[in-house]
Each structure stands twice: as structure tokens, then as C-alpha cells.
Design a protein around this motif. Structure first.
Motif, PDB file in Angstrom:
ATOM      1  N   CYS A 118       0.932  -1.494   0.166  1.00  0.00           N
ATOM      2  CA  CYS A 118       0.292   0.420  -0.280  1.00  0.00           C
ATOM      3  C   CYS A 118       0.733   1.214  -0.087  1.00  0.00           C
TER       4      CYS A 118
ATOM      5  N   LEU B 138      -5.922   7.105   5.857  1.00  0.00           N
ATOM      6  CA  LEU B 138      -6.750   6.096   5.771  1.00  0.00           C
ATOM      7  C   LEU B 138      -6.711   5.704   7.817  1.00  0.00           C
TER       8      LEU B 138
ATOM      9  N   ARG C  88      -7.634   8.951   9.638  1.00  0.00           N
ATOM     10  CA  ARG C  88      -9.087   8.948   9.419  1.00  0.00           C
ATOM     11  C   ARG C  88      -9.668   8.305  10.210  1.00  0.00           C
ATOM     12  N   TYR C  89      -9.159   7.148   9.594  1.00  0.00           N
ATOM     13  CA  TYR C  89      -9.938   5.678  11.041  1.00  0.00           C
ATOM     14  C   TYR C  89     -10.121   6.014  12.208  1.00  0.00           C
TER      15      TYR C  89
ATOM     16  N   ASP D  19     -13.388  12.983   8.662  1.00  0.00           N
ATOM     17  CA  ASP D  19     -12.708  12.772   6.612  1.00  0.00           C
ATOM     18  C   ASP D  19     -12.321  13.914   6.477  1.00  0.00           C
TER      19      ASP D  19
ATOM     20  N   CYS E 122      -6.644  14.489   3.431  1.00  0.00           N
ATOM     21  CA  CYS E 122      -7.925  13.475   3.747  1.00  0.00           C
ATOM     22  C   CYS E 122      -9.201  13.998   3.226  1.00  0.00           C
TER      23      CYS E 122
ATOM     24  N   ASN F  76     -12.762  10.023   0.943  1.00  0.00           N
ATOM     25  CA  ASN F  76     -11.923   9.392  -0.083  1.00  0.00           C
ATOM     26  C   ASN F  76     -11.103  10.095  -1.783  1.00  0.00           C
TER      27      ASN F  76
ATOM     28  N   GLY G 265      -3.562   1.704   8.588  1.00  0.00           N
ATOM     29  CA  GLY G 265      -4.608   2.088   7.248  1.00  0.00           C
ATOM     30  C   GLY G 265      -3.770   1.496   6.628  1.00  0.00           C
TER      31      GLY G 265
ATOM     32  N   LEU H  11      -6.129  -1.457   6.565  1.00  0.00           N
ATOM     33  CA  LEU H  11      -7.558  -1.026   5.801  1.00  0.00           C
ATOM     34  C   LEU H  11      -7.343  -0.604   5.259  1.00  0.00           C
ATOM     35  N   ALA H  12      -6.029  -0.916   3.581  1.00  0.00           N
ATOM     36  CA  ALA H  12      -6.164  -0.960   2.304  1.00  0.00           C
ATOM     37  C   ALA H  12      -6.689  -1.837   1.803  1.00  0.00           C
TER      38      ALA H  12
END
Length: 271
Positions: A82, A90, A93-94, A99, A115, A118, A265, A268-269
Motif C-alpha cells: 500500500c 486511512l 481518518r479511522y 474525514d 484527506c 475519499n 491504514g 484498512l487498504a
């Protein structure tokens, strides 16, 4: 669905986290002489410490500068890579539940990633970060141990190192309170104590990163910044970044797993 393993492979330090049912669990870090040793050591320790069988792992996601050294699947488990900036965003953000942020990844140097939902893209960076802190500490304090430098800094007085607005002006300047920094290290003397020097080095690095993040936000409507990486754990962050918030009208956030956001992240990707 099996466990997704996210691994942020540095040159000597590897961070690893497992994603089970969409939630990160038990992140750890391992330091070794090289990225391959660090990676496989971290992976083996993670499985052992969490009583996870290799057959329980569905996929491994790698990111970080050291990932380029890994050519094959890790322990025979299907492995993908990634982009590091995507992993930064990612994970931040998580962890922050925000967002629309600028992700400030404080590693050896510092990168800034926008970010907006998306829509994620790298907007720049500076060559100031943990590497700067270690290098200056090695030269000036004969140590590169960041924990030791941080402990020294807690006993130092920044007023003995930095020139403040109050030192050069009888009244606040427009938008600049008396306690704002006018010039970093401008008051330092050749007999400065190690405690004051340590305080000055950490303050310089963190102030520079924070100010650069604010400049990176200019021309955007983003006023939230998420700090990730090892430097986000420094206790001095709790003093320096709130002062910058007040000065610039922005918000700095340090999530719970700020040190591990890039590894999170990466996991999560996986799709």
C-alpha cells in the motif's frame, strides 16, 4: 474472514497491527538492524503474543520505506503493498473519526497528506522530524535516545533558548501574543545547560512541523490536523501544539494509536 495484518516497515523499526472484524488489535513495534529482520521478527512476535496461527491470517499488507526490500510473500501468506501516503490517511481518518483533515506524519522527516473523504493526496513535506531531533541531539547532547532527550527537556526552560515576542516588543504585535516565538535558539549561550538545549531542540522540531502544517493548509478550508508517528508521543506535544492552535486558529488531534496509524491504514487498504 481471517485476520488482515498491516505492517509499516521502516529501515530499522517495524510496526504491526492485526485487523480483526474491521478493528485493529494489539499493535506492537520491533527494532532490529535491518528491515527484513525487523519485519519477520515483528510478524513472528505478533503471532506468538496474540496466540494467532499462520492459517488464521488472510492477507498481509505492507507499507513504509522498508517494504521495497520485501520481494516475496511473507511466510507464504498472500502479501500486497500500500502506498505510504494512502496508509497514513486511512489510518489517521479511522483513528481520529475525521474525514476532512491534513495528516501530519512525523517520521524521520514529515509529510503532509490531504484527506477529504475519499479524495486523498500528498501535498508536501519538510525535512524536519525525528531524524533532525536525533541528529542535533547526537551533536549537542551526545545522545540520540529520544526518550532521554525528552526527559532532559522536561527540566529545561525554553526562555533560556528562544527569543520571544515579549523580549523584543513592549506590547503584543498583531496576531502575535507576547509568549509567541520570535526566533528559535536566538537566546542560547555557549554555557547553556543540557536541559535547556534539549528543550530547545524538541521545541524547534515540533514548532517547525506545526507551523509548516498550518502553511500547508493555506488556501484550503481545512483546519483539522491529525498528528501521527513516533514524535506524536512526546509529552512536549501537549504543550506546543495547543499553543499553536491558539495562535493560528486550527485544531491538532493526536489519536489513541497515533504511533501505529500507518500500519492500521495499510491493513484498512485491503479490499
Amino acid at each position: 474472514m481471517g485476520i488482515i495484518i498491516g505492517i509499516d516497515v521502516g529501515i530499522s523499526t517495524t510496526k504491526i497491527v492485526g485487523l480483526r472484524d474491521g478493528k485493529p488489535t494489539a499493535p506492537i513495534r520491533i527494532t532490529a538492524a535491518d528491515p527484513i529482520t525487523s519485519l519477520y521478527g515483528a510478524f513472528g512476535k505478533y503471532l506468538h503474543d496474540n496466540n494467532i496461527q499462520l492459517s488464521d491470517v488472510e492477507h498481509v499488507m505492507l507499507t513504509g520505506v522498508g517494504a521495497a526490500y520485501v520481494k516475496n510473500d511473507v511466510y507464504g501468506v498472500q502479501t500486497s503493498r500500500c502506498d505510504e501516503f494512502m496508509a497514513d490517511a486511512l489510518g489517521a481518518r479511522y483513528e481520529s473519526k475525521l474525514d476532512h483533515v491534513i495528516v501530519v506524519s512525523m517520521g524521520t522527516g514529515t509529510s503532509f497528506v490531504m484527506c477529504n473523504g475519499n479524495d486523498i493526496y500528498h501535498i508536501g513535506g519538510i525535512g524536519i522530524g525525528g531524524g533532525t531531533l536525533q541528529g542535533l541531539s547526537r551533536i549537542m547532547l551526545n545522545t540520540s535516545d529520544i526518550k532521554q532527550v525528552s526527559a532532559l527537556a522536561m527540566q529545561g526552560d525554553i526562555k533560556n533558548i528562544n527569543l520571544l515576542i515579549g523580549d523584543i516588543s513592549a506590547q503584543p504585535l498583531p496576531g502575535l501574543p507576547m509568549e509567541a516565538t520570535a526566533s528559535i535558539f536566538a537566546r542560547a549561550h555557549n554555557d547553556a545547560s543540557k536541559e535547556d538545549i534539549a528543550c530547545g531542540i524538541i521545541s524547534m522540531v515540533l514548532q517547525s512541523i506545526g507551523s509548516a502544517a498550518v502553511l500547508a493548509a493555506q488556501g484550503t478550508d481545512c483546519r483539522d490536523m491529525v498528528l501521527i508517528g513516533n514524535l506524536s508521543l512526546l509529552p512536549q506535544c501537549k504543550e506546543i501544539f495547543p499553543a499553536l492552535e491558539k495562535l493560528y486558529g486550527v485544531r491538532f488531534h493526536i489519536p489513541k494509536y497515533s504511533e501505529y496509524c500507518t500500519a492500521i491504514g495499510a491493513a484498512l487498504a485491503y479490499h
